[in-house]
Design a protein around this motif. Structure first.
Motif, PDB file in Angstrom:
ATOM      1  N   ARG A 125      -4.320  -4.757  12.226  1.00  0.00           N
ATOM      2  CA  ARG A 125      -4.399  -6.057  12.895  1.00  0.00           C
ATOM      3  C   ARG A 125      -3.290  -6.989  12.441  1.00  0.00           C
ATOM      4  N   VAL A 126      -3.089  -7.116  11.116  1.00  0.00           N
ATOM      5  CA  VAL A 126      -2.110  -8.087  10.622  1.00  0.00           C
ATOM      6  C   VAL A 126      -0.679  -7.624  10.880  1.00  0.00           C
ATOM      7  N   THR A 127      -0.467  -6.328  11.070  1.00  0.00           N
ATOM      8  CA  THR A 127       0.873  -5.840  11.421  1.00  0.00           C
ATOM      9  C   THR A 127       1.053  -5.711  12.931  1.00  0.00           C
ATOM     10  N   GLY A 226      -4.807 -13.446   8.474  1.00  0.00           N
ATOM     11  CA  GLY A 226      -4.255 -14.058   7.268  1.00  0.00           C
ATOM     12  C   GLY A 226      -3.496 -13.129   6.350  1.00  0.00           C
ATOM     13  N   GLY A 227      -2.899 -12.077   6.864  1.00  0.00           N
ATOM     14  CA  GLY A 227      -2.056 -11.223   6.045  1.00  0.00           C
ATOM     15  C   GLY A 227      -2.844 -10.375   5.056  1.00  0.00           C
ATOM     16  N   GLY A 229      -4.021 -11.056   2.103  1.00  0.00           N
ATOM     17  CA  GLY A 229      -5.203 -11.726   1.563  1.00  0.00           C
ATOM     18  C   GLY A 229      -6.380 -11.652   2.508  1.00  0.00           C
ATOM     19  N   GLY A 230      -6.116 -11.821   3.800  1.00  0.00           N
ATOM     20  CA  GLY A 230      -7.185 -11.725   4.789  1.00  0.00           C
ATOM     21  C   GLY A 230      -7.770 -10.324   4.866  1.00  0.00           C
ATOM     22  N   VAL A 231      -6.921  -9.307   4.720  1.00  0.00           N
ATOM     23  CA  VAL A 231      -7.416  -7.924   4.726  1.00  0.00           C
ATOM     24  C   VAL A 231      -8.314  -7.674   3.517  1.00  0.00           C
ATOM     25  N   GLY A 232      -7.900  -8.179   2.349  1.00  0.00           N
ATOM     26  CA  GLY A 232      -8.734  -8.024   1.159  1.00  0.00           C
ATOM     27  C   GLY A 232     -10.076  -8.706   1.310  1.00  0.00           C
ATOM     28  N   THR A 233     -10.071  -9.908   1.856  1.00  0.00           N
ATOM     29  CA  THR A 233     -11.334 -10.624   2.076  1.00  0.00           C
ATOM     30  C   THR A 233     -12.220  -9.883   3.070  1.00  0.00           C
TER      31      THR A 233
END
Length: 260
Positions: A125-127, A226-227, A229-233
């Motif tokens: 998603r973020v990429t 959110g990059g 950090g968003g993936v980790g969350t």
């Protein structure tokens, strides 16, 4: 004024929770039914089946055998107080097949696979790989969500069946080699006491658990923002929500299965 702020904050949290449940329910319905209309991506399905099912066998097996052994020791220690140690095989069998096998296998798969699914889809998603897929007229729900949901729904009952066998074998090892039980008597007691309904109730739970943990992983990964950090969350939240849903669904299903 402070009390009004508390009520307002509580109301906002409640509305946010209801919206989240609605969004996740809609996502689950769309992801769970996307495979019904073609095309069906068999390679993605079998890849997910291997990662979720076959690759999870070691951790599920280790969890089951140690749980069965520890359960046998605890049941023996408690039952000796009432001179009821002869019921150890029956209690071990029912406990593992109806409750511990499905729940512990689901929690292990949630920790291992829900996090992996959320991280994988979140990174896509973020990429912007998911956006590119839509641009190329490939439905992400058919290619990414449906194969994973279907694979987990099929794989978890099979894993639970294996966990039941290994867990009972763990109890057998402890009972025979540590507590001086007779091996043939242990096996005969379980065979005579367990019913098809006991086994089927555990497999029914496993099917629901597999659907839930896969949907949660896909949902939080698919909607992450959110990059890194968003993936980790999203990954952390997916594991916690999946574990809570497994325990809550287990209680609800046990209530209905016991009453019927």
């Amino acid at each position: 004024m402070s009390w009004m702020n508390v009520f307002a904050a509580t109301g906002r949290l409640s509305l946010d929770a209801v919206r989240e449940v609605g969004r996740m329910s809609n996502f689950a319905f769309r992801g769970g039914t996307a495979w019904l209309s073609g095309p069906f991506y068999w390679r993605a399905f079998f890849g997910a089946l291997g990662r979720i099912g076959y690759a999870s066998l070691p951790v599920v097996g280790l969890t089951a055998i140690f749980t069965g052994g520890a359960l046998a020791l605890n049941i023996y220690d408690g039952s000796t107080r009432f001179n009821a140690e002869s019921f150890l095989p029956q209690i071990v069998g029912v406990s593992i097949v109806r409750e511990l096998g499905p729940v512990l296998a689901a929690l292990m798969v949630a920790g291992r696979c829900t996090s992996a699914i959320a991280a994988e889809l979140g990174a896509m998603r973020v990429t912007e790989q998911i956006d590119a897929m839509s641009t190329l007229s490939v439905d992400p729900f058919k290619y990414l969500i449906a194969p994973r949901v279907l694979a987990a729904t099929i794989a978890l009952p099979l894993l639970v069946l294996v966990a039941d066998i290994i867990g009972i074998y763990g109890g057998y090892l402890v009972a025979v080699h540590t507590l001086d039980f007779s091996g043939p008597v242990f096996v005969r007691n379980i065979d005579e006491f367990l019913t098809n309904e006991d086994v089927l109730s555990g497999l029914m739970k496993a099917t629901v658990f597999g659907f839930l943990i896969s949907v949660v992983g896909c949902y939080y990964g698919f909607t992450s923002r959110g990059g890194a950090g968003g993936v980790g969350t999203a990954t952390r939240t997916a594991v916690v929500v999946a574990a809570v849903l497994v325990l809550a669904a287990n209680y609800v299903m046990t209530t209905f299965l016991v009453e019927t």
